[in-house]
Design an enzyme around this catalytic site. Structure first.
Site, PDB file in Angstrom:
ATOM      1  CE  LYS A   1      -4.670   0.959   0.527  1.00  0.00           C
ATOM      2  NZ  LYS A   1      -5.821   0.078   0.233  1.00  0.00           N
TER       3      LYS A   1
ATOM      4  N   PRO B   1      -5.861   2.739  -7.382  1.00  0.00           N
ATOM      5  CG  PRO B   1      -7.620   3.218  -8.899  1.00  0.00           C
ATOM      6  CD  PRO B   1      -6.751   2.292  -8.703  1.00  0.00           C
TER       7      PRO B   1
ATOM      8  CB  SER C   1     -11.703  -1.095  -8.730  1.00  0.00           C
ATOM      9  OG  SER C   1     -11.569  -0.235  -7.909  1.00  0.00           O
TER      10      SER C   1
ATOM     11  CB  THR D   1     -15.761  -2.341  -4.911  1.00  0.00           C
ATOM     12  OG1 THR D   1     -14.305  -2.547  -5.211  1.00  0.00           O
ATOM     13  CG2 THR D   1     -15.512  -2.423  -3.197  1.00  0.00           C
TER      14      THR D   1
ATOM     15  N   GLY E   1     -22.372   4.447  -2.615  1.00  0.00           N
ATOM     16  CA  GLY E   1     -23.784   4.637  -3.513  1.00  0.00           C
ATOM     17  C   GLY E   1     -24.135   3.640  -4.377  1.00  0.00           C
TER      18      GLY E   1
ATOM     19  CG  ASN F   1      -9.145  -1.674   2.343  1.00  0.00           C
ATOM     20  OD1 ASN F   1      -9.319  -2.658   2.012  1.00  0.00           O
ATOM     21  ND2 ASN F   1      -9.252  -0.704   1.516  1.00  0.00           N
TER      22      ASN F   1
HETATM   23  P1  NAI Z   1     -15.227   7.499  -1.695  1.00  0.00           P
HETATM   24  O1  NAI Z   1     -14.356   8.727  -1.228  1.00  0.00           O
HETATM   25  O2  NAI Z   1     -15.731   7.566  -3.052  1.00  0.00           O
HETATM   26  O3  NAI Z   1     -16.450   7.575  -0.702  1.00  0.00           O
HETATM   27  C1  NAI Z   1     -16.537   7.613   0.685  1.00  0.00           C
HETATM   28  C2  NAI Z   1     -17.538   8.352   1.141  1.00  0.00           C
HETATM   29  O4  NAI Z   1     -17.675   8.361   2.470  1.00  0.00           O
HETATM   30  C3  NAI Z   1     -17.802   9.987   0.593  1.00  0.00           C
HETATM   31  O5  NAI Z   1     -18.928   9.914   0.116  1.00  0.00           O
HETATM   32  C4  NAI Z   1     -17.481  10.437   2.120  1.00  0.00           C
HETATM   33  O6  NAI Z   1     -18.037  11.945   1.906  1.00  0.00           O
HETATM   34  C5  NAI Z   1     -17.931   9.709   3.097  1.00  0.00           C
HETATM   35  N1  NAI Z   1     -17.660   9.862   4.376  1.00  0.00           N
HETATM   36  C6  NAI Z   1     -16.309  10.235   4.791  1.00  0.00           C
HETATM   37  N2  NAI Z   1     -16.310  10.263   6.136  1.00  0.00           N
HETATM   38  C7  NAI Z   1     -17.634  10.092   6.498  1.00  0.00           C
HETATM   39  C8  NAI Z   1     -18.265   9.879   7.850  1.00  0.00           C
HETATM   40  N3  NAI Z   1     -17.480  10.187   9.072  1.00  0.00           N
HETATM   41  N4  NAI Z   1     -19.512   9.618   8.071  1.00  0.00           N
HETATM   42  C9  NAI Z   1     -19.975   9.372   6.721  1.00  0.00           C
HETATM   43  N5  NAI Z   1     -19.615   9.354   5.427  1.00  0.00           N
HETATM   44  C10 NAI Z   1     -18.325   9.897   5.595  1.00  0.00           C
HETATM   45  O7  NAI Z   1     -14.499   6.256  -1.535  1.00  0.00           O
HETATM   46  P2  NAI Z   1     -15.167   4.649  -2.142  1.00  0.00           P
HETATM   47  O8  NAI Z   1     -14.303   4.513  -3.252  1.00  0.00           O
HETATM   48  O9  NAI Z   1     -16.469   4.527  -2.161  1.00  0.00           O
HETATM   49  O10 NAI Z   1     -14.471   3.747  -0.922  1.00  0.00           O
HETATM   50  C11 NAI Z   1     -15.064   3.476   0.287  1.00  0.00           C
HETATM   51  C12 NAI Z   1     -14.435   2.533   1.141  1.00  0.00           C
HETATM   52  O11 NAI Z   1     -14.118   1.391   0.538  1.00  0.00           O
HETATM   53  C13 NAI Z   1     -12.800   3.106   1.473  1.00  0.00           C
HETATM   54  O12 NAI Z   1     -12.637   2.807   2.966  1.00  0.00           O
HETATM   55  C14 NAI Z   1     -11.965   2.389   0.515  1.00  0.00           C
HETATM   56  O13 NAI Z   1     -10.718   2.137   0.914  1.00  0.00           O
HETATM   57  C15 NAI Z   1     -12.870   0.924   0.479  1.00  0.00           C
HETATM   58  N6  NAI Z   1     -12.517   0.267  -0.538  1.00  0.00           N
HETATM   59  C16 NAI Z   1     -12.732   0.962  -1.838  1.00  0.00           C
HETATM   60  C17 NAI Z   1     -12.571   0.079  -2.974  1.00  0.00           C
HETATM   61  C18 NAI Z   1     -12.757   0.576  -4.377  1.00  0.00           C
HETATM   62  O14 NAI Z   1     -12.825  -0.074  -5.474  1.00  0.00           O
HETATM   63  N7  NAI Z   1     -13.118   1.963  -4.471  1.00  0.00           N
HETATM   64  C19 NAI Z   1     -12.024  -1.146  -2.971  1.00  0.00           C
HETATM   65  C20 NAI Z   1     -11.822  -1.904  -1.682  1.00  0.00           C
HETATM   66  C21 NAI Z   1     -12.097  -1.005  -0.595  1.00  0.00           C
HETATM   67  N1  PHE Z   2      -7.712   0.203  -3.119  1.00  0.00           N
HETATM   68  C1  PHE Z   2      -8.563  -0.871  -3.792  1.00  0.00           C
HETATM   69  C2  PHE Z   2      -8.469  -1.926  -2.602  1.00  0.00           C
HETATM   70  O1  PHE Z   2      -8.298  -1.378  -1.568  1.00  0.00           O
HETATM   71  C3  PHE Z   2      -8.215  -1.317  -5.084  1.00  0.00           C
HETATM   72  C4  PHE Z   2      -6.999  -1.696  -5.375  1.00  0.00           C
HETATM   73  C5  PHE Z   2      -6.857  -3.266  -5.418  1.00  0.00           C
HETATM   74  C6  PHE Z   2      -5.865  -1.311  -5.680  1.00  0.00           C
HETATM   75  C7  PHE Z   2      -5.692  -3.786  -5.787  1.00  0.00           C
HETATM   76  C8  PHE Z   2      -4.763  -1.607  -6.091  1.00  0.00           C
HETATM   77  C9  PHE Z   2      -4.728  -2.974  -6.090  1.00  0.00           C
HETATM   78  O2  PHE Z   2      -8.944  -3.162  -2.685  1.00  0.00           O
END
Ligand code: NAI
Ligand code: PHE
Length: 347
Positions: free
Chosen positions: A67, A106, A138, A142, A177, A251
């Site tokens: 990471k 990302p 991704s 996810t 979302g 995570n």
């Molecule tokens: P994102 O940044 O698009 O969404 C996060 C959301 O949480 C935002 O709408 C933000 O305003 C909200 N937020 C932040 N603090 C908050 C709080 N205290 N209370 C309520 N809402 C709050 O991020 P994304 O991509 O949706 O990822 C969400 C989580 O999933 C992260 O922890 C990320 O590491 C994890 N994740 C994402 C993956 C991906 O493919 N995008 C893959 C694996 C894990």
């Molecule tokens: N950051 C995302 C995760 O925690 C997506 C990711 C997967 C990024 C694998 C890089 C490699 O799963």
């Protein structure tokens, strides 16, 4: 192995943490955030990298875990484009020096456009934009994986299908979302929280019930889905969480080792995050390393429910927390793959 660097000009500090390369090159996203101290950034990178090792192993993907954390001098929204560009370029130089032992992608506060910028300096990047030949975001995949995990968890917990259940989603970003849309279409009643007013407006427009961000941990629901940041459930919150199950995308949902045991004792079924949120890894590694088409990515992502059921079976048989069971399964898969010599090099 940990690589660190500080840039005086921007005030940014960089951490790349390689947790394991036993199954293949270490892979894991680049997280950019404003941390209270550099020590916090280092700790976060370490925990996130080891979660990636577990995620790749339990998902049978031929990658290790790593990471990157960029400790920003201010909140991401307050960083101007020229500074951001310099930060990304320096980060790409650091990645390139590792000569393919670490591949990024990302994560929180970085996206496909940022991956395109990194790719101007280094090849070791997943998730570039579709226009640049990458696999793109991704997030939807996810969300799909978490949705499949949620259905399997509800079944195992004796809650039946999602139809009529109350699901509380914390964080309605790219993943939360998408999850909201899928769970709502399956008949769940949604309670949602976010700190972003545009996302809350979207939620109200979609007919979901909005609750305050500070009400999340005290609001009763059938399934709690943390989809914002990690560390949301510690021992104290685990002891009073009014939910029957926890299944989310964030995570490292659990903040400490005892939280898992407390949840188990209270009959709250916890679906380990490194199993449930692997849809993003299936998308990026599947498309960019293994040459899978979209259909194959979705097929593997749907099978997250099978892996989770295996975790629940081990947990029940060995009377241990689901988190411990998932770690056991990941370790077994690492040993089996290493013995079979199964690692595959990326492109
Ligand atoms: P994102 O940044 O698009 O969404 C996060 C959301 O949480 C935002 O709408 C933000 O305003 C909200 N937020 C932040 N603090 C908050 C709080 N205290 N209370 C309520 N809402 C709050 O991020 P994304 O991509 O949706 O990822 C969400 C989580 O999933 C992260 O922890 C990320 O590491 C994890 N994740 C994402 C993956 C991906 O493919 N995008 C893959 C694996 C894990
Ligand atoms: N950051 C995302 C995760 O925690 C997506 C990711 C997967 C990024 C694998 C890089 C490699 O799963």
């Amino acid at each position: 192995m940990t690589v660190t660097r500080h840039d005086r000009e921007t005030g940014a500090s960089f951490v790349i943490r390689l947790d394991s390369t036993r199954l293949g090159p270490a892979a894991g996203g680049t997280r950019a955030a404003h941390y209270p101290s550099f020590a916090d950034a280092l700790t976060d990178a370490g925990k996130l990298a080891s979660a990636m090792t577990l995620k790749m192993a339990v998902s049978n993907l031929p990658m290790g875990g790593g990471k990157s954390v960029i400790a920003l001098p201010a909140q991401r929204n307050d960083i101007d484009p020229a500074t951001w560009n310099r930060i990304l370029t320096l980060h790409a130089e650091n990645i390139d020096k590792l000569r393919g032992n670490y591949w990024t992608g990302p994560d929180v506060n970085t996206n496909s456009a940022d991956m395109d910028v990194l790719n101007e300096t280094t090849d070791y990047v997943f998730g570039r934009s579709l226009e640049r030949g990458g696999a793109g975001s991704s997030a939807y995949n996810t969300a799909l994986g978490v949705f499949e995990a949620m259905k399997a968890t509800a079944r195992h917990r004796g809650l039946g299908s999602l139809d009529g259940l109350t699901v509380l989603i914390q964080g309605l970003g790219a993943v939360g979302g998408g999850l909201a849309t899928l769970a709502s279409a399956a008949g769940a009643r949604l309670l949602v929280a976010d700190t972003d007013s545009d996302r809350l407006a979207w939620a109200r427009g979609s007919g979901h019930t909005v609750i305050g961000a500070d009400e999340v941990l005290g609001t009763a629901c059938d399934i709690f889905a943390p989809c914002a940041m990690g560390g949301i459930i510690d021992s104290a919150t685990a002891a009073r969480l009014p939910a029957s199950a926890v299944v989310g995308a964030a995570n490292n949902i659990l903040a400490d080792n005892t939280a898992a045991a407390i949840l188990r004792k209270r009959g709250i079924l916890y679906a380990p995050d490194f199993v449930t949120n692997a849809g993003g890894a299936f998308h990026l590694v599947g498309r960019e390393v293994l040459g899978w088409n979209e259909e194959t990515v979705v097929e593997h992502t749907r099978r997250i429910s099978d892996t989770l059921t295996e975790v629940f079976t081990i947990s029940d048989a060995e009377s241990t927390a689901t988190d411990t069971a998932a770690r056991l399964l990941a370790r077994r898969r690492i040993e089996t793959s290493v013995q079979a010599g199964a690692a595959t090099a990326p492109r």
